[in-house]
Design a protein around this motif. Sequence first.
Motif, short mmCIF file in Angstrom:
data_model
loop_
_atom_site.label_atom_id
_atom_site.label_comp_id
_atom_site.label_asym_id
_atom_site.label_seq_id
_atom_site.Cartn_x
_atom_site.Cartn_y
_atom_site.Cartn_z
N LEU A 1 0.84 -1.22 0.00
CA LEU A 1 0.00 0.00 0.00
C LEU A 1 0.86 1.25 0.00
CD1 LEU A 1 -2.85 -0.97 2.53
CD2 LEU A 1 -2.94 -0.94 0.04
N TYR B 1 4.52 6.44 -0.81
CA TYR B 1 4.73 6.99 0.54
C TYR B 1 6.20 6.96 0.93
CZ TYR B 1 3.90 7.68 5.55
OH TYR B 1 3.90 8.16 6.83
N ALA C 1 -7.25 1.45 -0.43
CA ALA C 1 -6.58 2.72 -0.80
C ALA C 1 -7.06 3.85 0.11
CB ALA C 1 -6.87 3.05 -2.27
N GLU C 2 -8.39 3.88 0.35
CA GLU C 2 -8.93 4.90 1.24
C GLU C 2 -8.47 4.66 2.68
OE1 GLU C 2 -10.64 3.22 -0.94
OE2 GLU C 2 -11.64 4.63 -2.29
N ASP D 1 -2.13 7.22 6.51
CA ASP D 1 -1.21 8.28 6.09
C ASP D 1 -1.50 9.57 6.87
OD1 ASP D 1 0.42 10.02 4.81
OD2 ASP D 1 -0.41 9.77 2.81
N ASP E 1 2.33 1.60 -3.48
CA ASP E 1 1.32 2.05 -4.44
C ASP E 1 1.03 3.55 -4.29
OD1 ASP E 1 1.19 -0.51 -5.32
OD2 ASP E 1 -0.72 -1.00 -4.34
N ALA E 2 1.08 4.01 -3.02
CA ALA E 2 0.75 5.42 -2.76
C ALA E 2 1.98 6.32 -2.87
CB ALA E 2 0.13 5.55 -1.37
N TRP F 1 -5.67 3.36 3.53
CA TRP F 1 -4.29 3.83 3.63
C TRP F 1 -4.23 5.36 3.79
CZ3 TRP F 1 0.22 2.99 5.22
CH2 TRP F 1 1.22 3.92 4.94
N LYS F 2 -5.18 6.05 3.15
CA LYS F 2 -5.20 7.51 3.32
C LYS F 2 -5.39 7.88 4.79
CE LYS F 2 -6.90 9.01 -1.21
NZ LYS F 2 -8.01 9.62 -1.95
#
Lengths: 272, 412
Positions: free
Chosen positions: B107, B113, B312-313, B319, B110-111, B315-316
């Motif tokens: 994750l 980070y 994905a959300e 983050d 992918d982002a 992970w936001k």
Amino acid sequence: MFILTLIPIVMVISYSVMDNVIVNKSPEFVGFDNYIEVLTDRVFYTAVGNTLFFTGVSVVAHLVLGLSFAMLLNTRLLGTMTKALFRVVYILPWLFTVAIIAVLWRLMLSPNGIVNYLLISGGLIDTGVEWLSSRDTALPAVTFINIWAGYPFYMISLLAGLQGIPRDLYEAATVDGANSFKQFLNVTLPQLKPIIIAMAMLDVIWTTQQFALIWMTTGGGPINVTEMLSTYTYKLAFSRYEFSVASASAVIILLFSMVLSFFYVRHQKSRD
Amino acid sequence: MMLVAGCSGSADDATTDTTSGDEDVTLEFAQWWEPELPDGSLRGLMDEFEAANPGITVELLSGPYASTKEQVVAGSAAGTMSDVVGLDGAWVSDFAKQGSLADLSTLMSDAGYDESQLASQIQIDGSTYMIPVVNFVYPMFTNSDLLTQAGVAAPPTNRTEFAAAAEAISALDETTAGWVLPLSLEAPNGIQNDVMSWVWSSGGSMLKDGQPDLTNDDVTSAVEYIKGLWDAGVVAPGALTMKEQDKVEEFTNGRVGMMIDSLAHINLIRENNPDLNFGISALPAEDGFEGERGIPYASWGIGVAENSEHQAEAWKLVDFLMSEKTNAELSSVAFAFPGNTTAVPDFVEEDELFKTAFDIYQSGFPANEFTGLPVAEQLMRLFDEQFQLMLEGDQSVDEMLAKTQEAWLAEF
């Protein structure tokens, strides 16, 4: 009744013959492997021994103390006010929840607690005793706490029984020349026998299942000296996540409780 | 077990009104943090997140630590884990092996980070499954008045000084002890915080290649040292069934000179005994040790469910919580140290003791080898049982460590 009782029992029995439910997404049937694991575990037998001691001593002491205090409250030798005061004092332990009892006695029995202070002040001991932390005293200490917490139930029930014994029986015994002790043996005890047997059976069932008091005072320690069947099963489930082995242990306890319940029900039926 | 099976939440249920793409997304966030934080503080952060990420709503599922643990265990087994979950390092290994947690390394990748800002990550087989959001470190607390009365000029920095200080304090009177060691089997985290910390503070380890290595020189030396303290009678009585809260109480009441404890208890100690004059310092290390000292810690960790339809959300949200500003805010209200290396919580600037602790934290490294191990609490309990037998004189240190090593290997 079906949802609350039968389904959980059937589920736990089915868990006990799988390889590890809850944490295993695809558990498989393993027969009696989990039962063998429990029955070959040394700690299980320690827990059985401790549970028998804890239960046996608790039930006998509950009975003796409960009966003694009930007779004291039933006597005509004390005034009404005195009896009312004793009634309040004797019933107090029953008013506390297990959590409060555990905290209270942990504080009182701590090495710096009031019990050691009184014993040292009275010259009975020289140095503080680690009541709940010593292998020599932990099991007797938690058993004592359980006795303290449980005797009022006996006392109230037996007091009701004593008050229901007709005075005629005592008067007839007096006419026959029976002294107080003989009256107790031949009138009081036979009249209370049905209550005593029923309560003792219930107490055995309840005490073997005692978990909260042990968990909150010693956690089964030090080492394993206060490990009970209840704490043993809990640790299997929630410390080791071995839910199937814990289920097998729970089923063994269930079978034991069912034997006791059978005798209790048979006794109740014979009375009817 | 029925309760466990019945109390599971469902990420799928919570998101039935959503689909991926432009539709609104509701994230479930199960944790035990909200009840331990000031009212509304975590919800306030979630409101900030929602404002910054239109279309994402966060539903907090909050409960006490034990309930959250049971909920996550049940969710893991049933595949209904909340999208984002608060994690204790002791749980991660089991959940990762069950495939319940998403691979955060993927994750993060992918982002795009930047992982360098993270103070630590909990990895299993090279992949990250938990990120510590805030850390509660365990320095040594010392009762300054007792040290002075015992003629100890400064908090001990090595084992010899510590033993001497503990003996001097214990000699003050019969009700005072030099050190306090909680070994309750109900909550055996004393093994992690009060026993293994002696190993980590001297740069030692209880593992080798991810497997138990309890018979090594580092662990043997630490256990022998503690046995020496026990035999010298400097450990507060009642240790074998003592819990962490009892330890804090003994120290707060001024009956103990030194303890290893969570920084989170500073306010509790001050509240319960405002007159107590105490300080904190780094854990003593082996004599002559010059390396970087490990300091034990406990974390509020975070992970993402593998069964989540909105990773994905999710992970936001992770983050956001790990960002410099939010992480500093969360650390401030929790009185913990940030999981983001660049974040500085407010209390560090305002309080001398916390400032000292922050310096200790930054000069050493967070050390907790139980994090990520299978059935970590059971490992502590197995160690504890043998450790108690050893302290009671039923077996030698070598026998104790060999038996514990064998028991641990069986669990691995």
